[in-house]
Motif scaffolding. Structure first.
Motif: not given
Length: 263
Positions: A53-60
């Motif tokens: 997953g790439t959760a920390p990047l998802r909302d950028m």
């Protein structure tokens, strides 16, 4: 202020309904030296995309583009593409790139705080945070691809805010290619608060690629002047640009005794 989700609902809707047309992608000016990725590396990348997953990047996903001079050497100026996540009403965090394509180089970071949070910072810490009103009211700061009404809503939310920005890679020097690798120490970046500080060629090149007229954006944001408070750091670069002229509505808090006393 409204909650982050409500504040950005018009932006999300606009992004979903409006295609970004007429813009020329901003390619990075340099490519770091190194061998072409092998088939094994590409296979590893594909596996990672499928399994991790790439959760920390998802909302950028808030894209803003502006210009940063380095505080200690403002002749070093660079276009900066910010990809940001609004963490809460008073705090956002952004990754900085030198372009908007998949080849863009990661060149730094920026944290953004509201006027309220900035006022709570220790006095010595405030020297790291640059004011945003000059960037907004001059039309320098843009959100490419958003309809103008949504962009103005975003700029209205950011009026009176501050940013703490570190550039780790000077891949561009103005409009020219810069370092092929991130060399030397990180540099604290600042903001432009007067007309005549930003390199006009840098501004013209960005406007041409985005298809946006920053002078028109400036005129359209005239109503935001009434919301602009005096800010710290507006006069920081003044001695580097003695011929620069004030942007209407942009004032240094140190030059406003009443405002300074109130805060």
């Amino acid at each position: 202020m409204s909650s982050p989700s409500r504040a950005f609902a018009p932006l999300a809707l606009a992004a979903g309904l409006t295609a970004c047309t007429g813009n020329t992608p901003t390619e990075p000016a340099v490519a770091p030296p190194g061998a072409t990725p092998t088939a094994a590396t590409r296979t590893l990348e594909a596996g990672a995309r499928a399994l991790q997953g790439t959760a920390p990047l998802r909302d950028m996903d808030i894209h803003i583009v502006g210009f940063h001079p380095m505080k200690d050497d403002p002749s070093m100026q660079m276009e900066a593409h910010h990809y940001c996540r609004q963490v809460n009403e008073d705090f956002a965090q952004c990754a900085l790139f030198d372009g908007d394509t998949v080849q863009a180089n990661l060149t730094g970071i920026e944290y953004i705080v509201s006027e309220r949070v900035f006022a709570q910072l220790p006095e010595d810490e405030r020297a790291y945070w640059h004011p945003h009103n000059g960037e907004i009211l001059s039309g320098q700061l843009l959100a490419p691809g958003l309809p103008e009404v949504a962009e103005r809503a975003l700029m209205r939310q950011k009026i009176n805010s501050y940013g703490k920005t570190w550039h780790t890679w000077h891949s561009r020097h103005g409009t020219e290619p810069g370092d092929a690798l991130p060399l030397g120490p990180a540099a604290l970046a600042w903001s432009f608060s007067r007309d005549g500080e930003v390199d006009p060629a840098l501004l013209a090149d960005r406007d041409r690629r985005t298809g946006i007229d920053s002078a028109q954006r400036r005129q359209a944001r005239e109503d935001l002047r009434a919301l602009a408070h005096p800010q710290a750091g507006v006069d920081t670069l003044q001695h580097h640009f003695p011929d620069a002229t004030p942007i209407p509505g942009v004032r240094d808090i140190a030059a406003d005794p009443a405002e300074r006393a109130q805060r």
